[in-house]
Design an enzyme around this catalytic site. Sequence first.
Site, PDB file in Angstrom:
ATOM      1  N   GLU A 268       0.826  -1.207   0.000  1.00  0.00           N
ATOM      2  CA  GLU A 268       0.000   0.000   0.000  1.00  0.00           C
ATOM      3  C   GLU A 268       0.865   1.263   0.000  1.00  0.00           C
ATOM      4  O   GLU A 268       0.722   2.142   0.849  1.00  0.00           O
ATOM      5  CB  GLU A 268      -0.969  -0.029   1.191  1.00  0.00           C
TER       6      GLU A 268
ATOM      7  N   ASP B  14      -8.235  -9.400   3.983  1.00  0.00           N
ATOM      8  CA  ASP B  14      -8.008  -8.317   4.938  1.00  0.00           C
ATOM      9  C   ASP B  14      -9.090  -8.270   6.013  1.00  0.00           C
ATOM     10  O   ASP B  14      -9.974  -7.421   5.957  1.00  0.00           O
ATOM     11  CB  ASP B  14      -7.982  -6.986   4.165  1.00  0.00           C
TER      12      ASP B  14
ATOM     13  N   GLU C 140     -12.540  -3.108  12.193  1.00  0.00           N
ATOM     14  CA  GLU C 140     -12.586  -2.345  10.944  1.00  0.00           C
ATOM     15  C   GLU C 140     -13.726  -2.789  10.028  1.00  0.00           C
ATOM     16  O   GLU C 140     -14.498  -1.952   9.559  1.00  0.00           O
ATOM     17  CB  GLU C 140     -11.242  -2.486  10.212  1.00  0.00           C
TER      18      GLU C 140
HETATM   19  C1  GCU Z   1      -6.056  -2.549   5.881  1.00  0.00           C
HETATM   20  C2  GCU Z   1      -6.451  -1.251   6.511  1.00  0.00           C
HETATM   21  C3  GCU Z   1      -5.343  -0.239   6.437  1.00  0.00           C
HETATM   22  C4  GCU Z   1      -4.059  -0.842   6.997  1.00  0.00           C
HETATM   23  C5  GCU Z   1      -3.762  -2.123   6.296  1.00  0.00           C
HETATM   24  C6  GCU Z   1      -2.582  -2.883   6.873  1.00  0.00           C
HETATM   25  O1  GCU Z   1      -5.950  -2.412   4.499  1.00  0.00           O
HETATM   26  O2  GCU Z   1      -7.607  -0.763   5.888  1.00  0.00           O
HETATM   27  O3  GCU Z   1      -5.732   0.875   7.149  1.00  0.00           O
HETATM   28  O4  GCU Z   1      -3.018   0.040   6.881  1.00  0.00           O
HETATM   29  O5  GCU Z   1      -4.845  -2.999   6.394  1.00  0.00           O
HETATM   30  O6  GCU Z   1      -2.831  -3.885   7.528  1.00  0.00           O
HETATM   31  O7  GCU Z   1      -1.455  -2.509   6.687  1.00  0.00           O
END
Ligand code: GCU
Length: 696
Positions: free
Chosen positions: A303, A382, A410
Amino acid sequence: MESTLYKAWLQYSEVKNPASRVTYTKLLGNVVVGVEATDDVMDAAIEELALASATMLGLTSQVTTEPTGASYVRIGTVTDAMDWLELAGDHESSASIKQDLKGLSTEGFVLRQIVEKQDSYVLLIGGSSKGVLYGVFHLLRLIAKGVELEGLEIREEPTNQLRMINQWDNADGSIERGYAGTSIFYHNGEITEHLARIKDYARMLASVGINSIAINNVNVHEVETRFITPELLPDVARVAGVFREYGISLFLSVNFAAPMQVGGLTTADPLDEGVRLWWRNTTDTIYRSIPDFGGFLVKADSEHRPGPFTYDRDHADGANVLAEALEPHGGIVIWRCFVYNCMQDWRDRSTDRARAAYDHFKPLDGKFKDNVLLQIKNGPMDFQVREPASPLFGTMKQTNQMLEFQITQEYTGQQRHVCYLVPQWKEVLDFDTHANGQGTEVKRVVDGSVFSMKYSGIAAVSNIGNDENWTGHTLAQANLYGYGRLIWNPECSSEDIAEEWARLTFGNDDQVVGIVCGILMKSWPIYESYTAPLSVGWMVTPHYHYGPDIDGYEYSRWGTYHFADRDGIGVDRTLATGTGYAAQYFPENAAMYESIESCPDELLLFFHHLPYSHQLDSGKTVIQHIYDTHFAGAEEAKQLQKAWSELEGKVDAERYTQVSERLDEQAEHAHHWRDVINTYFYRKSGVSDAAGRTIY
Ligand code: GCU
């Protein structure tokens, strides 16, 4: 803070039963301590006993090294115990106590009630002061539950080595995926100087056996990147000091690009000599401030976080440069496997996000240094309400592995809906990977016993913030509590954990305990039934992840699709006709998931794209299942509120009202989910509800 909301499960409510009061008062009136371990952890254990005695019994305990009367609690380490046993001479239970103490791990404890000549006392022996601390919390739990101590004979050791909490807190005070207020650690870009709340958090965590914590978000931003510099280390060390007293070691999430961002280097290439040296020096500096520093937690090439891919290096190269720096100090690198393409084109049906962790990491087995641990999310996507267990568990036989759960809700109602997650976690832990033949459950992989890993364990993303009740929803405290208790001993049942939490939190009124446990135990299935069906997942408002938005992620870049059309729904992850994900499992599971017939109903749409008319094992069609579960789920959510309302006057007004409001919101919101989902599928499929209920 003194409120019942704040005290969570450490209420230490007054013991009302007169007979128990007399017994407990006699015992706790005198705490006899050993001489071997006189460290901060031991002090914390004694302080906890004193605090609890004061509020439960109105008692000021006397702490001595010799008993002052015939009834007392005697606490110490194995060495102390051996001395005591020798002095006391042989008595009925000494042989069996010695047997219990043999090989007791540093975190283990033995609790015994002993009747010897005129004395009747409780002996609490820890493998170290940490074991004593865990034993104290255990003893206090028994007292709070009103358990008779006569004949007490307990020996406990934690099953998992690392029992960790990950805070996703940012220096600006916000918490990524936090639903309980702002951070208790940071405020306005700085590490807080108010340590009282952190101390109470440490008490809560230690009470359920947590022994490590990473105190900042895995997405490491600008200020947090500097936590490892001499400028901010004194602040970090202050926080580490609080946790140390409770046997919890502190970790930091680090930014892989730190050599550039704070070190002024032109590269963060893990194979660059300058970079290696920088990490070594930086790590040496950390250990000068925090001699028992745990290590680094790393989210890299995930990400948009920086990582070794930029330099054409792999994850092993990335993790090993950090591991090398930590090695001389006994520190470890926890490297996350949450790596996938988050820039996917939704038109591309061949890329499957679920495959990513396995595809990236499996080929690297054996390449990581032995102080690296891979942290694997429980499922391949996730933290959805239901996913299969990650196929990566057990496949890397030469690599330390740990599991990552998410306590913060979440995707499971964000602590506005009640969703007790212990049963979900248990399913993951009990999943048989077949990695080493039948009986290789995930729990045995991550406790390190199957492949003799040097490091192993479980981590989870915390659900707390600075709300008075810590977790937003008071009933969400059960998830933090349950997480600790479950990973201490994965054989504990979800029901027993729920009951224990309810007793400690609300007292021993059986009606209250029964209703609270009933609500908790039903909550995950209820949440599942009115949200995304049959494990297809997502269908939530993008970014926020609260509330239904069925196509919210359908044409996005995140790789999270349900592929619903007029004929059917689901993701074909079979080897024969789909993405091949099912084949990442060991043969027994691969075959089970590959076939529509043997794939369990609840995971069907995760593995298969099916027509709405497909008949499930339950005998219902997919579409009728969607309608039925959504009508039922919304109705059951209403029933939760009704059940809770019976507790008016039996639970203090503050907590009663707080939970009531949340359950009201849940019932209303479940109704919304119901109608949005049912309407969507009715419009897509054109198939009417067999029961003729209103769909819009
Ligand atoms: C999910 C979550 C993010 C987080 C990510 C992670 O995608 O929405 O906010 O950073 O997990 O586990 O790194």
